[in-house]
Every structure is written in C-alpha cells, then in structure tokens.
Design a protein around this motif. Structure first.
Motif, mmCIF file in Angstrom:
data_model
loop_
_atom_site.group_PDB
_atom_site.id
_atom_site.type_symbol
_atom_site.label_atom_id
_atom_site.label_comp_id
_atom_site.label_asym_id
_atom_site.label_seq_id
_atom_site.Cartn_x
_atom_site.Cartn_y
_atom_site.Cartn_z
ATOM 1 N N UNK A 108 0.933 -1.123 0.051
ATOM 2 C CA UNK A 108 -0.024 0.082 -0.026
ATOM 3 C C UNK A 108 0.820 1.227 -0.052
ATOM 4 N N UNK A 109 0.543 2.317 -0.877
ATOM 5 C CA UNK A 109 1.451 3.397 -1.008
ATOM 6 C C UNK A 109 0.949 4.581 -0.252
ATOM 7 N N UNK A 110 1.523 5.573 -0.122
ATOM 8 C CA UNK A 110 1.325 6.798 0.477
ATOM 9 C C UNK A 110 1.108 6.708 1.835
ATOM 10 N N UNK A 111 2.301 6.079 2.503
ATOM 11 C CA UNK A 111 2.120 6.071 4.073
ATOM 12 C C UNK A 111 3.066 7.100 4.690
ATOM 13 N N UNK A 145 7.551 -7.051 -5.741
ATOM 14 C CA UNK A 145 6.374 -7.596 -6.578
ATOM 15 C C UNK A 145 6.985 -8.290 -7.811
ATOM 16 N N UNK A 146 7.699 -7.550 -8.611
ATOM 17 C CA UNK A 146 8.505 -8.229 -9.854
ATOM 18 C C UNK A 146 9.199 -9.524 -9.498
ATOM 19 N N UNK A 147 9.942 -9.666 -8.463
ATOM 20 C CA UNK A 147 10.619 -10.911 -8.082
ATOM 21 C C UNK A 147 9.594 -11.909 -7.636
ATOM 22 N N UNK A 173 7.362 -16.954 -8.486
ATOM 23 C CA UNK A 173 6.211 -17.764 -8.131
ATOM 24 C C UNK A 173 4.937 -17.185 -9.037
ATOM 25 N N UNK A 174 4.867 -17.568 -10.185
ATOM 26 C CA UNK A 174 3.954 -16.995 -11.376
ATOM 27 C C UNK A 174 2.348 -17.259 -10.818
ATOM 28 N N UNK A 182 -0.500 -7.222 -5.955
ATOM 29 C CA UNK A 182 -1.069 -5.473 -6.150
ATOM 30 C C UNK A 182 -0.346 -4.766 -5.495
ATOM 31 N N UNK A 183 0.369 -3.797 -6.080
ATOM 32 C CA UNK A 183 0.988 -2.659 -5.116
ATOM 33 C C UNK A 183 0.127 -1.321 -5.736
#
Length: 156
Positions: free
Chosen positions: A1-4, A19-21, A26-27, A32-33
């Motif tokens: 979650x952004x904007x903290x 997330x990319x890793x 683990x496909x 969700x970011x």
C-alpha cells in the motif's frame, strides 16, 4: 500500500521490486502494489480496502485502533463513492497491532507488524507481538482469519 507516513516514493520502489521478484519466482501468486493512500480490490463477493492507516502529508492523525463515529463515516463514504458491494473489509497496519471489529457494513481490521513494536510505537502505543495476519479462503469460499506470531516477548 502506498502513500504512508514512512518511506514515501522509496516504499513504492521497494514494493514494486518485491512484486516483480514474486511474479517471476512464483507465477501463480497474484500481487497488487497500490500507489494511493487507500485502494481496494474484489475477490468473489469480498472487497478489501487496504491502507497503511496514515498518509505522508495530509492526515494529522491516522485511523484509530478502534472504530469511532468519525472513522465509520470516512470508511462509509469511501464505500459509497466507490460503489462497493458484498462483504467489505477495511484493513490497515500502521499501529502494528492485530484486531477485528465490525462497523456499519464493513469489517475493520488492524494488522500486526512483521517486526513488532519499534521504539517509537512502544513508547507511544505500547509493546506488542511481531507476526502477521492472514485472510484466506477455504474451498467453500468462507473467509478464515488466522494469525502467526514470530516471537513471544515484548519489545521494551
């Protein structure tokens, strides 16, 4: 979650890197970011509103540990404006404590911190366990609320 109220843009960069890793390693895991302070997603008939609990610039105080009238109105407005339906779950983690309460039309959940209490949180809010909260669906679609603790002592 952004904007903290913690890391600003660096938080988003780190979250996207993880997330990319995860997606490459683990496909089958769906990630969700979020960039905004509060966002939501829906799984079956459950909608999850996620937030850190306090943004980086506008909120003097974050969402409280326990629901009050003001909090219930804010969350209810978000649900109404975004036309959310089904079972709505509001989940936040800024206070590093685990709890579940129910407001008018939604569940209000505080999530634990993986690291437990920091010096700041211990001094201002008290000490508590390290761990994490899990929301999981069983084969029938029922939501299971689980907690996993990492250590059994309090930070001082």
């Amino acid at each position: 979650v952004g904007d903290s109220n913690h890391d600003g843009d660096l938080q988003y960069i780190v979250n996207r890197t993880v997330e990319i890793w995860l997606n490459a390693t683990y496909p089958k895991i769906e990630t969700r970011v979020f960039k905004k302070f509060m966002e939501h997603y829906t799984h079956n008939d459950h909608t999850f509103i996620l937030t850190h609990g306090k943004d980086r610039k506008d909120m003097k105080f974050g969402f409280p540990l326990h629901i009050n009238d003001k909090t219930e109105i804010k969350i209810g407005d978000y649900i109404r404006v975004n036309r959310l339906q089904g079972f709505v779950h509001f989940i936040k983690g800024d206070l590093h404590q685990s709890s579940n309460e129910y407001g008018k039309g939604f569940r209000y959940r505080n999530a634990m911190s993986l690291v437990g209490a920091t010096d700041y949180t211990a001094i201002n809010y008290g000490s508590f366990y390290a761990g994490f909260d899990i929301d999981e669906f069983d084969e029938y679609g029922a939501l299971i609320d689980t907690k996993l603790f990492f250590r059994h002592h309090f930070n001082n």
